[in-house]
Design a protein around this motif. Sequence first.
Motif, PDB file in Angstrom:
ATOM      1  N   SER A  63       0.770  -1.218  -0.069  1.00  0.00           N
ATOM      2  CA  SER A  63       0.013  -0.175   0.258  1.00  0.00           C
ATOM      3  C   SER A  63       0.777   1.454   0.072  1.00  0.00           C
ATOM      4  N   VAL A  64       1.938   1.308   0.417  1.00  0.00           N
ATOM      5  CA  VAL A  64       2.970   2.452   0.429  1.00  0.00           C
ATOM      6  C   VAL A  64       4.284   2.529  -0.738  1.00  0.00           C
ATOM      7  N   LYS A  65       4.256   1.271  -1.401  1.00  0.00           N
ATOM      8  CA  LYS A  65       5.224   1.334  -2.442  1.00  0.00           C
ATOM      9  C   LYS A  65       5.173   2.300  -3.471  1.00  0.00           C
ATOM     10  N   GLY A  66       6.338   3.004  -3.856  1.00  0.00           N
ATOM     11  CA  GLY A  66       6.275   4.134  -4.711  1.00  0.00           C
ATOM     12  C   GLY A  66       5.940   5.568  -3.959  1.00  0.00           C
ATOM     13  N   ARG A  67       5.669   5.449  -2.653  1.00  0.00           N
ATOM     14  CA  ARG A  67       5.338   6.849  -2.176  1.00  0.00           C
ATOM     15  C   ARG A  67       6.332   6.933  -0.928  1.00  0.00           C
ATOM     16  N   PHE A  68       6.499   5.699  -0.233  1.00  0.00           N
ATOM     17  CA  PHE A  68       7.269   5.887   1.060  1.00  0.00           C
ATOM     18  C   PHE A  68       8.829   5.412   0.964  1.00  0.00           C
ATOM     19  N   ILE A  69       9.465   5.824   1.770  1.00  0.00           N
ATOM     20  CA  ILE A  69      10.971   5.526   1.577  1.00  0.00           C
ATOM     21  C   ILE A  69      11.426   5.204   2.898  1.00  0.00           C
ATOM     22  N   ILE A  70      12.201   4.187   3.375  1.00  0.00           N
ATOM     23  CA  ILE A  70      12.633   3.966   4.537  1.00  0.00           C
ATOM     24  C   ILE A  70      14.192   4.239   4.596  1.00  0.00           C
ATOM     25  N   SER A  71      14.632   4.707   5.616  1.00  0.00           N
ATOM     26  CA  SER A  71      16.234   5.004   5.658  1.00  0.00           C
ATOM     27  C   SER A  71      16.702   5.005   6.914  1.00  0.00           C
ATOM     28  N   ARG A  72      18.071   4.666   7.217  1.00  0.00           N
ATOM     29  CA  ARG A  72      18.830   4.650   8.470  1.00  0.00           C
ATOM     30  C   ARG A  72      19.973   5.363   8.561  1.00  0.00           C
ATOM     31  N   GLU A  73      20.165   6.214   9.767  1.00  0.00           N
ATOM     32  CA  GLU A  73      21.515   6.723   9.887  1.00  0.00           C
ATOM     33  C   GLU A  73      22.062   6.202  10.978  1.00  0.00           C
ATOM     34  N   LEU A  74      23.020   5.107  10.761  1.00  0.00           N
ATOM     35  CA  LEU A  74      23.642   4.224  11.872  1.00  0.00           C
ATOM     36  C   LEU A  74      24.380   5.268  13.001  1.00  0.00           C
ATOM     37  N   ALA A  75      25.054   6.162  12.512  1.00  0.00           N
ATOM     38  CA  ALA A  75      25.500   6.871  13.320  1.00  0.00           C
ATOM     39  C   ALA A  75      24.953   7.676  14.639  1.00  0.00           C
ATOM     40  N   LYS A  76      23.527   7.828  14.300  1.00  0.00           N
ATOM     41  CA  LYS A  76      22.523   8.555  15.077  1.00  0.00           C
ATOM     42  C   LYS A  76      21.557   7.394  15.820  1.00  0.00           C
ATOM     43  N   ASN A  77      21.947   6.199  15.355  1.00  0.00           N
ATOM     44  CA  ASN A  77      21.037   5.398  16.028  1.00  0.00           C
ATOM     45  C   ASN A  77      19.465   5.432  15.654  1.00  0.00           C
ATOM     46  N   THR A  78      19.281   5.981  14.476  1.00  0.00           N
ATOM     47  CA  THR A  78      17.916   6.437  14.062  1.00  0.00           C
ATOM     48  C   THR A  78      17.460   5.789  12.786  1.00  0.00           C
ATOM     49  N   ILE A  79      16.173   5.497  12.428  1.00  0.00           N
ATOM     50  CA  ILE A  79      15.570   5.279  11.218  1.00  0.00           C
ATOM     51  C   ILE A  79      14.512   6.215  10.774  1.00  0.00           C
ATOM     52  N   TYR A  80      14.355   6.360   9.576  1.00  0.00           N
ATOM     53  CA  TYR A  80      13.211   7.517   9.071  1.00  0.00           C
ATOM     54  C   TYR A  80      12.123   6.709   8.223  1.00  0.00           C
ATOM     55  N   LEU A  81      11.161   7.432   7.973  1.00  0.00           N
ATOM     56  CA  LEU A  81      10.185   7.165   7.086  1.00  0.00           C
ATOM     57  C   LEU A  81       9.918   8.410   6.395  1.00  0.00           C
ATOM     58  N   GLN A  82      10.063   8.556   5.344  1.00  0.00           N
ATOM     59  CA  GLN A  82       9.758   9.608   4.251  1.00  0.00           C
ATOM     60  C   GLN A  82       8.454   9.245   3.566  1.00  0.00           C
ATOM     61  N   MET A  83       7.590   9.877   3.869  1.00  0.00           N
ATOM     62  CA  MET A  83       5.873   9.745   3.441  1.00  0.00           C
ATOM     63  C   MET A  83       5.580  10.922   2.337  1.00  0.00           C
ATOM     64  N   ASN A  84       5.443  10.470   1.028  1.00  0.00           N
ATOM     65  CA  ASN A  84       5.194  11.329   0.098  1.00  0.00           C
ATOM     66  C   ASN A  84       3.836  10.926  -0.410  1.00  0.00           C
ATOM     67  N   SER A  85       3.253  11.763  -1.262  1.00  0.00           N
ATOM     68  CA  SER A  85       1.712  11.705  -1.865  1.00  0.00           C
ATOM     69  C   SER A  85       0.997  10.918  -0.758  1.00  0.00           C
ATOM     70  N   LEU A  86       0.621  11.605   0.364  1.00  0.00           N
ATOM     71  CA  LEU A  86      -0.113  10.854   1.468  1.00  0.00           C
ATOM     72  C   LEU A  86      -1.462  11.080   0.853  1.00  0.00           C
ATOM     73  N   LYS A  87      -2.309   9.856   1.567  1.00  0.00           N
ATOM     74  CA  LYS A  87      -3.534   9.778   1.096  1.00  0.00           C
ATOM     75  C   LYS A  87      -4.287   9.667   2.795  1.00  0.00           C
ATOM     76  N   PRO A  88      -5.803  10.057   2.544  1.00  0.00           N
ATOM     77  CA  PRO A  88      -6.359   9.972   3.809  1.00  0.00           C
ATOM     78  C   PRO A  88      -6.271   8.413   4.329  1.00  0.00           C
ATOM     79  N   GLU A  89      -6.005   7.435   3.633  1.00  0.00           N
ATOM     80  CA  GLU A  89      -6.197   5.886   4.249  1.00  0.00           C
ATOM     81  C   GLU A  89      -4.584   5.704   4.669  1.00  0.00           C
ATOM     82  N   ASP A  90      -3.932   6.688   4.674  1.00  0.00           N
ATOM     83  CA  ASP A  90      -2.537   6.553   5.465  1.00  0.00           C
ATOM     84  C   ASP A  90      -2.814   7.125   6.854  1.00  0.00           C
ATOM     85  N   THR A  91      -3.770   7.518   7.284  1.00  0.00           N
ATOM     86  CA  THR A  91      -3.995   7.885   8.682  1.00  0.00           C
ATOM     87  C   THR A  91      -3.889   7.113   9.574  1.00  0.00           C
ATOM     88  N   ALA A  92      -2.977   7.015  10.603  1.00  0.00           N
ATOM     89  CA  ALA A  92      -2.953   5.909  11.468  1.00  0.00           C
ATOM     90  C   ALA A  92      -1.804   6.279  12.680  1.00  0.00           C
TER      91      ALA A  92
END
Length: 129
Positions: A63-92
């Motif tokens: 449901s999120v392929k082509g719109r969301f990107i997951i990435s991580r920054e090891l030095a900061k012990n952090t992961i990210y979720l870039q969410m583009n072209s958001l839809k109302p059904e992404d509400t959660a």
Amino acid sequence: QVQLAESGGGLVQAGGSLRLSCAASGRPVSRYSMGWFRQAPGKEREFVAAISANGANTNLGDSVKGRFIISRELAKNTIYLQMNSLKPEDTAVYYCAVDAAMRSSWYVASVKDNDYEYWGQGTQVTVSS
């Protein structure tokens, strides 16, 4: 023990973007695969994305392929979720999680939530139409 803290949620109009962050503390998570899940009111928790320990491999829910990107920054012990072209059904409420089993650094955690040992408290994402 691993503590996870999500941030970056909020209210956005359909078609907009948000970037979620998940910061880990307690011990380094660089050796573990991590993932994002979401849960809407009245629905089961849904797999969104996962990333390998070394960040080289990812998996995204259909449901999120082509719109969301997951990435991580090891030095900061952090992961990210870039969410583009958001839809109302992404509400959660969006949660990050850690698969703390010792595996290859190329391994991408599964889509099953019971394979993850540590969870954050979640961050609300609301997409208005």
